[in-house]
Write a protein that holds these residues in place. Structure first.
Motif, mmCIF file in Angstrom:
data_model
loop_
_atom_site.group_PDB
_atom_site.id
_atom_site.type_symbol
_atom_site.label_atom_id
_atom_site.label_comp_id
_atom_site.label_asym_id
_atom_site.label_seq_id
_atom_site.Cartn_x
_atom_site.Cartn_y
_atom_site.Cartn_z
ATOM 1 N N HIS A 1 1.120 -1.554 -0.232
ATOM 2 C CA HIS A 1 -0.189 0.062 -0.181
ATOM 3 C C HIS A 1 0.623 1.906 -0.181
ATOM 4 O O HIS A 1 0.255 2.188 -0.165
ATOM 5 C CB HIS A 1 -1.001 0.185 1.452
ATOM 6 C CG HIS A 1 0.001 -0.626 2.665
ATOM 7 N ND1 HIS A 1 0.243 -0.821 3.336
ATOM 8 C CD2 HIS A 1 -0.152 1.196 3.604
ATOM 9 C CE1 HIS A 1 1.061 -0.952 4.074
ATOM 10 N NE2 HIS A 1 0.671 0.366 4.532
ATOM 11 N N ARG A 2 2.217 1.052 0.790
ATOM 12 C CA ARG A 2 2.989 2.184 0.284
ATOM 13 C C ARG A 2 4.336 2.201 -0.622
ATOM 14 O O ARG A 2 4.924 0.666 -0.514
ATOM 15 C CB ARG A 2 2.992 3.219 1.886
ATOM 16 C CG ARG A 2 4.258 2.294 2.257
ATOM 17 C CD ARG A 2 3.929 2.616 3.850
ATOM 18 N NE ARG A 2 5.479 2.903 4.902
ATOM 19 C CZ ARG A 2 5.929 2.073 5.314
ATOM 20 N NH1 ARG A 2 4.473 0.761 5.373
ATOM 21 N NH2 ARG A 2 6.929 1.266 5.805
ATOM 22 N N LYS A 3 5.007 3.040 -0.827
ATOM 23 C CA LYS A 3 6.662 3.165 -1.925
ATOM 24 C C LYS A 3 7.126 3.726 -0.613
ATOM 25 O O LYS A 3 7.405 5.145 -0.625
ATOM 26 C CB LYS A 3 6.533 3.113 -2.644
ATOM 27 C CG LYS A 3 7.486 3.181 -3.272
ATOM 28 C CD LYS A 3 7.963 2.992 -5.364
ATOM 29 C CE LYS A 3 8.786 2.480 -6.151
ATOM 30 N NZ LYS A 3 8.920 2.544 -7.255
ATOM 31 N N ASP A 4 7.916 3.318 0.007
ATOM 32 C CA ASP A 4 9.480 3.856 1.264
ATOM 33 C C ASP A 4 10.735 4.291 -0.118
ATOM 34 O O ASP A 4 10.667 3.570 -1.176
ATOM 35 C CB ASP A 4 9.925 3.477 2.242
ATOM 36 C CG ASP A 4 8.310 2.745 3.026
ATOM 37 O OD1 ASP A 4 7.639 4.118 2.695
ATOM 38 O OD2 ASP A 4 8.596 2.417 3.982
ATOM 39 N N SER A 5 11.376 5.694 0.295
ATOM 40 C CA SER A 5 12.656 5.791 -1.209
ATOM 41 C C SER A 5 13.779 4.627 -0.127
ATOM 42 O O SER A 5 13.325 4.354 0.941
ATOM 43 C CB SER A 5 12.823 6.614 -0.385
ATOM 44 O OG SER A 5 13.237 7.239 1.160
ATOM 45 N N TYR A 6 14.634 4.003 -1.046
ATOM 46 C CA TYR A 6 15.576 3.383 -0.165
ATOM 47 C C TYR A 6 16.608 2.909 -1.516
ATOM 48 O O TYR A 6 16.842 3.227 -2.058
ATOM 49 C CB TYR A 6 14.967 1.692 -0.377
ATOM 50 C CG TYR A 6 14.775 0.671 -1.803
ATOM 51 C CD1 TYR A 6 15.318 0.190 -1.963
ATOM 52 C CD2 TYR A 6 13.814 1.315 -1.698
ATOM 53 C CE1 TYR A 6 14.861 -0.171 -3.367
ATOM 54 C CE2 TYR A 6 13.011 0.543 -2.870
ATOM 55 C CZ TYR A 6 14.040 -1.020 -3.963
ATOM 56 O OH TYR A 6 13.887 -0.652 -5.376
ATOM 57 N N ALA A 7 18.212 2.976 -1.710
ATOM 58 C CA ALA A 7 19.190 2.854 -1.605
ATOM 59 C C ALA A 7 19.559 0.923 -2.209
ATOM 60 O O ALA A 7 19.686 0.319 -1.084
ATOM 61 C CB ALA A 7 20.034 3.548 -1.497
ATOM 62 N N VAL A 8 20.117 1.116 -3.447
ATOM 63 C CA VAL A 8 20.785 -0.797 -3.773
ATOM 64 C C VAL A 8 22.610 -0.136 -3.102
ATOM 65 O O VAL A 8 22.648 1.171 -3.786
ATOM 66 C CB VAL A 8 20.297 -1.029 -4.571
ATOM 67 C CG1 VAL A 8 21.117 -2.129 -4.746
ATOM 68 C CG2 VAL A 8 19.090 -0.882 -5.328
ATOM 69 N N LEU A 9 22.623 -0.189 -1.871
ATOM 70 C CA LEU A 9 24.045 -0.318 -1.857
ATOM 71 C C LEU A 9 25.238 -1.525 -2.342
ATOM 72 O O LEU A 9 24.726 -2.632 -2.232
ATOM 73 C CB LEU A 9 24.257 -0.146 -0.366
ATOM 74 C CG LEU A 9 23.844 0.836 0.657
ATOM 75 C CD1 LEU A 9 23.844 0.173 1.946
ATOM 76 C CD2 LEU A 9 23.563 2.179 0.238
ATOM 77 N N GLU A 10 26.172 -0.526 -2.869
ATOM 78 C CA GLU A 10 27.173 -1.697 -3.793
ATOM 79 C C GLU A 10 28.657 -1.467 -2.438
ATOM 80 O O GLU A 10 28.818 -0.750 -1.367
ATOM 81 C CB GLU A 10 28.074 -1.198 -4.409
ATOM 82 C CG GLU A 10 28.736 0.162 -4.990
ATOM 83 C CD GLU A 10 29.709 0.624 -5.658
ATOM 84 O OE1 GLU A 10 28.897 -0.038 -7.018
ATOM 85 O OE2 GLU A 10 30.331 1.061 -5.934
ATOM 86 N N VAL A 11 29.031 -3.263 -1.996
ATOM 87 C CA VAL A 11 29.840 -3.313 -0.543
ATOM 88 C C VAL A 11 31.052 -4.165 -1.817
ATOM 89 O O VAL A 11 31.148 -4.521 -2.458
ATOM 90 C CB VAL A 11 29.223 -4.368 0.308
ATOM 91 C CG1 VAL A 11 29.817 -4.791 1.259
ATOM 92 C CG2 VAL A 11 27.712 -4.213 0.554
ATOM 93 N N ASP A 12 32.186 -2.892 -1.344
ATOM 94 C CA ASP A 12 33.597 -3.219 -1.289
ATOM 95 C C ASP A 12 34.272 -4.519 -1.000
ATOM 96 O O ASP A 12 33.611 -4.621 -0.094
ATOM 97 C CB ASP A 12 34.313 -2.769 -1.739
ATOM 98 C CG ASP A 12 34.989 -1.585 -0.455
ATOM 99 O OD1 ASP A 12 35.012 -2.691 0.013
ATOM 100 O OD2 ASP A 12 35.317 -0.660 -0.727
ATOM 101 N N PRO A 13 34.865 -5.027 -1.127
ATOM 102 C CA PRO A 13 35.834 -5.754 -0.853
ATOM 103 C C PRO A 13 36.201 -5.388 0.973
ATOM 104 O O PRO A 13 35.926 -6.835 1.978
ATOM 105 C CB PRO A 13 37.001 -6.434 -1.378
ATOM 106 C CG PRO A 13 36.847 -6.322 -2.657
ATOM 107 C CD PRO A 13 35.972 -4.682 -2.906
#
Length: 140
Positions: A118-130
């Motif tokens: 019923h809702r859409k929150d903002s979010y981030a996809v994070l990249e993770v380095d070694p």
């Protein structure tokens, strides 16, 4: 002839990324994990699932730190994919092949793939380095 070359470039750029199978480790009772698997399959990925009653050993095996975790962990072509990462970001990852460990969407944000509602929150996809440093890979 230029129009034909431009059409060829468009066709090539929209082709699906050829990738190894996505292996998803998840709880056998988690509905949103199943929804995310369906999202990947509907976007052209071949997916196999491995149900686990305890996800912590899997997260430790792939080096997913506590603050970056979600409900399921996947692997593809040597990368980990943690949580509700959109298929288009996984395709981009497999196309660009950056020198990172993986991608994560920490937690379970509403509106992310598998968490539609019923809702859409903002979010981030994070990249993770070694070294476990993170930076934003995509923002929604």
């Amino acid at each position: 002839m230029i129009g034909g070359a431009a059409a060829l470039l468009v066709n090539v750029s929209t082709q699906p990324v050829e990738a190894a199978e996505v292996i998803v480790y998840k709880s056998p009772t988690c509905g949103c994990c199943n929804e995310w698997v369906d999202h990947l399959r509907s976007n052209g990925f071949t997916v196999s699932t491995r149900d686990r009653s305890n996800m912590q050993p899997i997260k430790q095996e792939f080096g997913v730190q506590a603050g970056l975790q979600s409900c399921h962990t996947a692997t593809v072509d040597g990368y980990f994919i943690e949580g509700h990462v959109p298929a288009k970001d996984i395709k981009r990852l497999l196309s660009e092949k950056p020198e990172i460990s993986g991608l994560t969407v920490p937690g379970m944000p509403m509106g992310s793939p598998g968490m539609e509602g019923h809702r859409k929150d903002s979010y981030a996809v994070l990249e993770v380095d070694p070294d476990n440093n993170t930076s934003v890979y995509a923002q929604y």
